[in-house]
Scaffold this motif. Structure first.
Motif, PDB file in Angstrom:
ATOM      1  N   SER C 107       0.791  -1.111  -0.061  1.00 37.58           N
ATOM      2  CA  SER C 107      -0.090   0.114   0.002  1.00 37.58           C
ATOM      3  C   SER C 107       0.858   1.118  -0.151  1.00 37.58           C
ATOM      4  N   ILE C 108       2.108   1.070   0.490  1.00 36.27           N
ATOM      5  CA  ILE C 108       3.018   2.078   0.551  1.00 36.27           C
ATOM      6  C   ILE C 108       3.755   1.943  -0.762  1.00 36.27           C
ATOM      7  N   GLY C 113      -0.766   6.363   1.646  1.00 39.95           N
ATOM      8  CA  GLY C 113       0.349   6.569   2.389  1.00 39.95           C
ATOM      9  C   GLY C 113       0.077   6.136   3.747  1.00 39.95           C
ATOM     10  N   LEU C 114       0.821   6.547   4.825  1.00 43.74           N
ATOM     11  CA  LEU C 114       0.914   6.363   6.210  1.00 43.74           C
ATOM     12  C   LEU C 114      -0.080   7.420   6.745  1.00 43.74           C
ATOM     13  N   LYS C 115      -0.400   8.454   6.107  1.00 40.87           N
ATOM     14  CA  LYS C 115      -1.246   9.534   6.773  1.00 40.87           C
ATOM     15  C   LYS C 115      -2.628   8.906   7.327  1.00 40.87           C
ATOM     16  N   GLU C 116      -3.099   8.023   6.820  1.00 36.77           N
ATOM     17  CA  GLU C 116      -4.297   7.573   7.549  1.00 36.77           C
ATOM     18  C   GLU C 116      -3.950   6.681   8.714  1.00 36.77           C
ATOM     19  N   LEU C 117      -2.707   6.227   9.024  1.00 35.18           N
ATOM     20  CA  LEU C 117      -2.244   5.444  10.256  1.00 35.18           C
ATOM     21  C   LEU C 117      -2.283   6.336  11.328  1.00 35.18           C
ATOM     22  N   LYS C 119      -1.335   9.013  13.946  1.00 31.64           N
ATOM     23  CA  LYS C 119      -0.750  10.143  14.058  1.00 31.64           C
ATOM     24  C   LYS C 119       0.833   9.941  14.671  1.00 31.64           C
ATOM     25  N   THR C 128       9.976   7.229   8.996  1.00 33.94           N
ATOM     26  CA  THR C 128       9.194   6.447   7.839  1.00 33.94           C
ATOM     27  C   THR C 128       9.999   6.694   6.565  1.00 33.94           C
ATOM     28  N   ASN C 129      11.104   7.830   6.691  1.00 33.16           N
ATOM     29  CA  ASN C 129      11.921   8.131   5.990  1.00 33.16           C
ATOM     30  C   ASN C 129      12.702   7.034   5.446  1.00 33.16           C
ATOM     31  N   PHE C 132      11.068   4.904   2.950  1.00 33.78           N
ATOM     32  CA  PHE C 132      10.925   5.455   1.946  1.00 33.78           C
ATOM     33  C   PHE C 132      12.243   5.373   1.089  1.00 33.78           C
TER      34      PHE C 132
ATOM     35  N   ASN D  27      -9.669  11.091  11.438  1.00 36.64           N
ATOM     36  CA  ASN D  27      -9.448   9.630  10.888  1.00 36.64           C
ATOM     37  C   ASN D  27     -10.918   8.882  10.916  1.00 36.64           C
ATOM     38  N   TYR D  98      -7.152  15.099  -3.266  1.00 38.89           N
ATOM     39  CA  TYR D  98      -6.419  14.964  -2.241  1.00 38.89           C
ATOM     40  C   TYR D  98      -6.338  16.208  -1.158  1.00 38.89           C
ATOM     41  N   PHE D 103      -8.989  11.105  -0.201  1.00 39.98           N
ATOM     42  CA  PHE D 103      -7.915  10.520  -0.926  1.00 39.98           C
ATOM     43  C   PHE D 103      -8.484   9.183  -1.233  1.00 39.98           C
ATOM     44  N   SER D 111      -4.272   1.085  -5.856  1.00 45.10           N
ATOM     45  CA  SER D 111      -4.282  -0.181  -5.718  1.00 45.10           C
ATOM     46  C   SER D 111      -5.253  -0.608  -4.054  1.00 45.10           C
ATOM     47  N   ALA D 112      -4.838   0.216  -3.340  1.00 47.12           N
ATOM     48  CA  ALA D 112      -5.490  -0.231  -2.100  1.00 47.12           C
ATOM     49  C   ALA D 112      -6.957   0.023  -2.038  1.00 47.12           C
ATOM     50  N   HIS D 174       0.695   8.825  -6.314  1.00 44.86           N
ATOM     51  CA  HIS D 174       1.853   8.792  -5.613  1.00 44.86           C
ATOM     52  C   HIS D 174       2.520   9.983  -5.136  1.00 44.86           C
ATOM     53  N   GLY D 177       0.673  12.149  -2.899  1.00 41.16           N
ATOM     54  CA  GLY D 177       0.735  11.730  -1.530  1.00 41.16           C
ATOM     55  C   GLY D 177       1.766  11.856  -0.711  1.00 41.16           C
ATOM     56  N   LYS D 178       2.816  12.246  -1.578  1.00 38.77           N
ATOM     57  CA  LYS D 178       4.067  12.167  -0.978  1.00 38.77           C
ATOM     58  C   LYS D 178       4.871  13.415  -1.597  1.00 38.77           C
ATOM     59  N   TYR D 181       8.367  14.289  -0.365  1.00 38.38           N
ATOM     60  CA  TYR D 181       9.641  13.432  -0.656  1.00 38.38           C
ATOM     61  C   TYR D 181      10.095  13.843  -2.332  1.00 38.38           C
TER      62      TYR D 181
END
Lengths: 203, 203, 203, 203
Positions: C107-108, C113-117, C119, C128-129, C132, D27, D98, D103, D111-112, D174, D177-178, D181
């Motif tokens: 999923s990553i 992304g992790l944003k939904e995970l 905080k 998480t860098n 990545f 969330n 987004y 999202f 995918s997810a 992607h 969302g990132k 980076y």
DNA sequence: AATGAATGAGAATTCATTCAT
DNA sequence: CATGAATGAATTCTCATTCAT
């Protein structure tokens, strides 16, 4: 002066739940939230609708109760006419408060303070100053009556008079708290001695 | 008299752990076993090798400490010659005990008792009577000195004298516990007032 | 680089407790502390000896697991010789991770992304860098192999190549996540199509 | 086709309450019923007049919103003339979704899946198939335009084309969302790269 | 129909006590 | 003896759901 907080019906219900537990003899520090709920005959969750935590609940209940006790004590004293009657009324109030496990009040009238209670009390706006100044009002009133009645004749500053009264009152508080150590002294005798000591210091 | 318990080195280490926590300002009712262990610099398990429970540990630590404090207080007072010096020494002891958060002592000298503390204290052989009678001994001694010094002249029973002393002492305890309310009164003034009240009741 | 945290045996036990729950199909957001304890076969309290909260426990378990998965994935890819073999290995890794409910990884690799995970993941130093950049390392390695193998011939910047690979990989992730919508496509076909699309963009 | 549910005014109010919370960044798994009520500016009880549970409420709100988003997305794409314009419009839709924390949409485009969301979604008649097939419709339409415009020239099966588009679109998802980076890549560059990759695979 | 105060089941967290080392 | 890691019973606190108004 310091404005009194107005509490909702439910808040007062919760307060009474706490107070009744203490009156029943429960230790202030071991009361459970579920006990309060049961004692107030409400759901546990309801407590959290009105207060942020157990500590806050108990602290505010105590403040609330002490203030209301103070008020009724004040009235009981005002009703009495003479200096002597008023003084004996104070002693009776202490006796009553002890019986109902609410020694907190007399405990504050004497030396030990709130410091040992929940820190919360200190933080909160919930003024214990209010409580302290109420006691002072009573003392001032008592002194004035004493002067009118010709009982207070010594020339001293205000601090002296406050301490004379607090000191003699505390002898009775001590007696009440430790009756078992003074088996041959009955309540009347303890009251009379307290009063006798007071008179000595005011002459 | 009542025989004093002899404690092992480790037991005393644990007691000091408890006492230091209280001196630090921790609330008697919220102390954790792990805190005691850390404070005494020993393992948590060791505490249970010597005591049956947290409650027992704290209770016995208090008794132990109060007794040793009582002993040193007794000595401090005996060393002094005159009635006045002895009385002022009592007030200084109260002042010291307050500074180190061990108000328990003065709290017992005044009205509020141990009742609010762990029930354990009552059950256990650990006699608080012993403590109480020690204070009485001091009072008796003080009175005798007072008579010798020609300060105690009034004719009253023993209860009266005990209360006269406890009452005047309690004014100072109260002052010490509530200094912030008496900004314009310094310690000397408070001591002098306490003594002045005492003298009045003994004449 | 970024230094890897060393975890105690018990911490790893707890992590595995969390991971196994997820592998079992439990929803990340509805896991209970008692479930973790049971899954790790330890007491509930033990978790709090090592982590400050449920959230912290789960977050760190995820980071830990993703990093270790990343490492083994890296090794699986390195072992393979050719560009094609390496690429197919990535697809197989995705397939495996999906089977074990650890779609987080793929999923990553794709967009979400992790944003939904929790905080927590963001706050914590838990980088998480690192995760990545590990993926980036794999992509760089793959590209180099692709150039060596004469498969990458187009002249484009690094971003283009990264996206070409991520894009084609994501087609397979999508397929794996939605197999039920592609009943007439088997895994081989999905892999081949993914690879075919990749080749097109690298020529 | 699949008949669209008609919702009452109040139901839509509740849906918007949920959606606004998500747009605000809440969330999905930690939303409280009271939050929804506040957000929708209605009483908590009202929610239960229209839905059976919190889960059902949120699930249906998501389905509702995704469908309406899908419809407007479809329209935005239809309005555009050329293949390129249509494709870029898809990317812009992702960018917009987004920004508003929705999202979900693009997360499904890639995918997810919904599997991680409330099981409820699967059970309920609320077809996510409908949603999936809507996306397919868009892809079919895009391909037809691509052929008309002479952009799609390669001979491949339908699955290939679907994946080619999903893959290139996912590179942009992607990126969005990132973004942090890819500091040296701006949105235009990301869109252009996505399109470039797509063209390669369709030639 | 709409509300939100009240509830209590259930989840997170704490900490006295045990026991293997 | 001494320890402190591990435990789980007990407690605080949360929040979906109900229901009287």
């Amino acid at each position: 002066m310091i404005d009194k907080k107005i509490y909702s019906k439910k808040e007062v219900t919760i307060f009474n739940g706490v107070i009744n537990l203490i009156k029943k003899g429960d230790n202030l520090y071991t009361i459970k939230v579920s006990d309060i709920a049961k004692s107030a005959d409400i759901g546990k969750g309801t407590i959290y609708d009105y207060f942020g935590s157990k500590e806050e609940t108990i602290s505010k209940a105590l403040i609330y109760y002490m203030n209301s006790e103070m008020e009724s004590s004040y009235n009981r004293i005002m009703i009495k006419e003479s200096f002597k009657e008023k003084y004996y009324e104070i002693l009776l109030i202490i006796k009553d408060s002890y019986k109902s496990n609410l020694f907190i009040v007399s405990s504050i009238l004497s030396s030990a303070g709130l410091k040992e209670l929940y820190k919360h009390l200190a933080d909160e706006g919930c003024n214990t100053n209010y409580f302290f100044s109420s006691i002072n009002n009573i003392i001032v009133h008592l002194l004035e009556t004493g002067k009118k009645d010709g009982i207070v004749t010594v020339e001293e500053d205000f601090y002296y008079f406050v301490m004379a009264i607090r000191g003699s009152v505390s002898t009775f508080s001590h007696y009440i708290g430790k009756k078992e150590y003074y088996k041959d002294i009955n309540v009347e005798k303890a009251m009379d001695t307290s009063y006798k000591i007071l008179l000595k210091s005011l002459k």
